[in-house]
Design a protein around this motif. Sequence first.
Motif, mmCIF file in Angstrom:
data_model
loop_
_atom_site.group_PDB
_atom_site.id
_atom_site.type_symbol
_atom_site.label_atom_id
_atom_site.label_comp_id
_atom_site.label_asym_id
_atom_site.label_seq_id
_atom_site.Cartn_x
_atom_site.Cartn_y
_atom_site.Cartn_z
ATOM 1 N N SER A 1 7.805 -7.241 -1.178
ATOM 2 C CA SER A 1 6.411 -7.693 -1.315
ATOM 3 C C SER A 1 6.225 -8.660 -2.469
ATOM 4 O O SER A 1 5.658 -9.731 -2.326
ATOM 5 C CB SER A 1 5.485 -6.497 -1.553
ATOM 6 O OG SER A 1 5.139 -5.864 -0.353
ATOM 7 N N ALA B 1 7.144 -0.068 9.877
ATOM 8 C CA ALA B 1 5.726 0.159 9.573
ATOM 9 C C ALA B 1 4.997 0.536 10.849
ATOM 10 O O ALA B 1 5.251 -0.025 11.916
ATOM 11 C CB ALA B 1 5.083 -1.086 8.961
ATOM 12 N N ASN C 1 -0.899 -11.127 1.000
ATOM 13 C CA ASN C 1 -0.387 -9.897 0.401
ATOM 14 C C ASN C 1 -1.016 -9.587 -0.948
ATOM 15 O O ASN C 1 -0.557 -8.698 -1.650
ATOM 16 C CB ASN C 1 1.130 -10.014 0.215
ATOM 17 C CG ASN C 1 1.851 -10.055 1.531
ATOM 18 O OD1 ASN C 1 1.643 -9.213 2.383
ATOM 19 N ND2 ASN C 1 2.689 -11.063 1.708
ATOM 20 N N GLY D 1 11.095 2.028 3.908
ATOM 21 C CA GLY D 1 12.053 0.978 3.625
ATOM 22 C C GLY D 1 13.276 1.536 2.937
ATOM 23 O O GLY D 1 13.200 2.533 2.226
ATOM 24 N N THR E 1 4.513 2.849 5.732
ATOM 25 C CA THR E 1 5.688 1.976 5.618
ATOM 26 C C THR E 1 6.890 2.768 5.111
ATOM 27 O O THR E 1 6.755 3.652 4.266
ATOM 28 C CB THR E 1 5.423 0.820 4.649
ATOM 29 O OG1 THR E 1 4.998 1.349 3.377
ATOM 30 C CG2 THR E 1 4.333 -0.100 5.163
ATOM 31 N N GLY F 1 9.383 -3.381 12.702
ATOM 32 C CA GLY F 1 10.453 -3.080 11.764
ATOM 33 C C GLY F 1 11.652 -3.971 11.979
ATOM 34 O O GLY F 1 11.644 -4.854 12.837
ATOM 35 N N GLU G 1 13.383 -1.781 7.323
ATOM 36 C CA GLU G 1 11.997 -1.420 7.052
ATOM 37 C C GLU G 1 11.304 -1.089 8.367
ATOM 38 O O GLU G 1 11.689 -1.605 9.424
ATOM 39 C CB GLU G 1 11.229 -2.545 6.352
ATOM 40 C CG GLU G 1 11.753 -2.895 4.975
ATOM 41 C CD GLU G 1 10.864 -3.862 4.235
ATOM 42 O OE1 GLU G 1 9.777 -3.454 3.772
ATOM 43 O OE2 GLU G 1 11.262 -5.038 4.119
ATOM 44 N N TYR H 1 5.873 -3.960 1.359
ATOM 45 C CA TYR H 1 7.244 -4.143 1.809
ATOM 46 C C TYR H 1 8.238 -3.994 0.659
ATOM 47 O O TYR H 1 7.874 -4.012 -0.505
ATOM 48 C CB TYR H 1 7.411 -5.549 2.393
ATOM 49 C CG TYR H 1 6.281 -6.054 3.256
ATOM 50 C CD1 TYR H 1 5.425 -7.046 2.799
ATOM 51 C CD2 TYR H 1 6.083 -5.561 4.552
ATOM 52 C CE1 TYR H 1 4.400 -7.533 3.589
ATOM 53 C CE2 TYR H 1 5.062 -6.045 5.349
ATOM 54 C CZ TYR H 1 4.217 -7.032 4.866
ATOM 55 O OH TYR H 1 3.204 -7.514 5.661
ATOM 56 N N MET I 1 8.101 -7.927 10.679
ATOM 57 C CA MET I 1 7.699 -6.954 9.666
ATOM 58 C C MET I 1 6.708 -7.545 8.672
ATOM 59 O O MET I 1 5.726 -6.907 8.306
ATOM 60 C CB MET I 1 8.943 -6.462 8.917
ATOM 61 C CG MET I 1 8.653 -5.406 7.858
ATOM 62 S SD MET I 1 8.164 -3.841 8.607
ATOM 63 C CE MET I 1 7.566 -2.968 7.166
ATOM 64 N N TYR I 2 6.969 -8.777 8.234
ATOM 65 C CA TYR I 2 6.217 -9.373 7.133
ATOM 66 C C TYR I 2 4.967 -10.118 7.592
ATOM 67 O O TYR I 2 4.617 -11.154 7.021
ATOM 68 C CB TYR I 2 7.142 -10.271 6.303
ATOM 69 C CG TYR I 2 8.010 -9.453 5.379
ATOM 70 C CD1 TYR I 2 9.100 -8.730 5.869
ATOM 71 C CD2 TYR I 2 7.726 -9.363 4.028
ATOM 72 C CE1 TYR I 2 9.867 -7.936 5.032
ATOM 73 C CE2 TYR I 2 8.503 -8.580 3.173
ATOM 74 C CZ TYR I 2 9.568 -7.868 3.687
ATOM 75 O OH TYR I 2 10.326 -7.089 2.857
#
Lengths: 140, 436
Positions: free
Chosen positions: B130, B299, B155, B283, B281, B315, B297, B127, B148-149
Motif C-alpha cells: 500500500s 481480498a 489509497n 497477505g 484482506t 487476489g 494477497e 495491501y 488486487m490493487y
Amino acid sequence: MITKGVQGIVFTLACVAVDSLAAGGVVVIGHTGLGHLDAATLQKIYTGKVIELDGVAVTAINAHAGSELRNRFLRAFLNQDEDRYTAYWTVRRYIGKGASPREMPNSTDVINFVKTTPGAIGYIDETDLQPGLNVLLKPP
Amino acid sequence: MRDQRSAWWMGIAIGAFTAAVSAADYSVGGADLSISAFGTLGYAISDQPYSYQRFIDDSGTFQRDSLVGLQVDARFNSNIGATIQLKVAPKTSSDSGYEVTVPWAFVSFRPTNDWLIRVGKQRIPFYLYSETVDVGVTYEFARLPTEMYSIITSNDFTGLSIGKTWSLESGEVSLDGYWGMAETDYRYWVRDDIPPFQTPGAIFWAEDITAGGIVLSYRTEQDTYRIGVHRGTGEWKDDRLFVKTFPFVPLAPGIGYYQVNDLLPGPGVPTMPSITGTVVTLGAAIGLGAGFRLVGEFAQSTFEDTDVSQASRRGYVSVLKRAGNWTPYVTYAFLRSPAVERDFYRAVNYNTVPAFVPGATLINASQRIATDMFPIWDQYSVAIGTSYAFSATSKAKAEVLRTRVGQVSSLIDAPSFGNIRNEGITVFSLSYNFVF
C-alpha cells in the motif's frame, strides 16, 4: 626449511588477520551515560526500530554511504552490505517511517557530535579512538 | 495535451531539483530535513483496440504507469517527525491530463520504541505494498496486480492511525488501526450513444468515504504475514443516490424491462443515500530459500443492502526468484464479482423489449447504460516478468501479461453497442524505476 604444516598455520593466521581487518577495526561509541549495547539492540537502532534506550532518546550517526568504514560497520554489526541497507531504508522511507540515520563525513565530526549530544551513537575506526570516549560495542 | 506537457515539465523540474539537493541532509530551524524523489517511466501496449485499465490499448501508452514524486521527511527530534509527498500522475477525475497531488502530509509521534501515531493524510493499509505502490523500485513486479490493487481508486485518507509493535525473538508483531476520510473518483465507461441524453465515453463520479480498519502483521527477517479488516461508508459528492436494485416491470408473458430510472414507468428505483462495505484482506510474502520468494494477497469485499455494488473476491499469487541482479517472476491473479451480482448484470444487460413496445429503443439503451454503472468483474490474468536491479535505487522491469475475461470486466472500455466477454488481452510492459 618450513614444513607444510607450519605453512598451513601461517596461511590460516594470515586469512584470519585479513578477515579481521576487513570486518573488524570498527568500534561503536556513544555519549557518556549510555550503557553497553548488545548487537541486537544496535541493529534495531540503525534500522530505525529503536529510538530510545532506558528513557534516553537515541540519535544514530552513519558514515557516508559507500565509504569503507560504513561497509565494515554494516558487515560486522548488521550482517548486510550497502545495497541491502539502502534498499531497506528506501522501503522504510516510502512507508513513511523516516529516513536513514544522519551521515557525517569523518571520525572527527562523529566524535565531536557524540561527545556533545546526549543519546548520540556513532562508529569510528579503532585507530581513531581517544581516551575518554564511551565504547558501547566492538565487533564479535 | 497542454496539461500533459505542463505536468511533465513539472515532473522534470521536481527531479532536477531533488537531484541537486538530495546529496545531503539539511538542518532547518532545528529540524533535520531529508529530501528524496521517486519515479517511473513506464510504457504499455496491448493487442486490442479497446482500452484496458483506462489507458492500455494497441496504440501504446506511457500514461498507465509513469509518474514522478518528491518526498520531504522532517525529523524534529527522535519522537516527532513529519512527511509530505507530492506526486505528478494522470488525473483520477479525467482521462486526459495530469495533476499534482499530495498523497502524504502527516505528522508522526513516536512516544516510545513500540508506538507510532500519525495524524494527517496517509495511506490506507489495504495491501502488502500500500504505502510504496507508487515507488516501483521497492518491488519486483512491473505492475502490482491490478486485479488486487484496484479495490479503491485512491489509497489515501486523512485521519488518524495508531500502531503498536511487539518484539519477539523470532520477529515482530504489529497492530495498526486507522480512521479517517477519503475522497475518491469512480470511473464508469458508457458504451452507447443515446442522443441527446448520453454520449459514449468515461464519466467520473466523486465520492466521500469515511472508513476505518485494523491490520495485524507478523514479520520476520524473511517473511511477512498480515490480515486486515476495513469498513467504510461512502456518499456521492453531488447528492447522487446509490441504487439498491432495479425492479423488473412485466409487460406481458416473457416481456418486460428493468426500471433503471424513475423516468421509466414502474414502482420506483429503490435507493439509499450512502453505501457501507467491509473488506477483509490477507497477505503473505514468504522466503522459500535458494532465492525463491512466494507473495500472495487476497481480498473479499461485501456491501450491504444492494444488488449493485463493488462486492468481489480478488487476489494473486506470485513466485519470484532472485538470480544476481535479475528477479524473474510468474503471477496468477483473479478478480470476480459474486454470482448474485454477475447474474443480475447479465439479466439487465441482455434484457430487451421488442420493437413494438413504445419507447423500446430508449428502454433497451437505458438498461445497457445502467449496467455500465455496475462495477462488475469476471477475469483472471497470468503474467511473466522480470526486474533487473542496476543498483539499490534503480530498476528496469519487463512483463508480458495475458488477461482472460469471462462474462465482463469493468476494467475494459467496451466498444459501442458491444460486449467484451470470453476474450483475451495481451499486454507488454516495460519500465524504468528510480529513487534518489
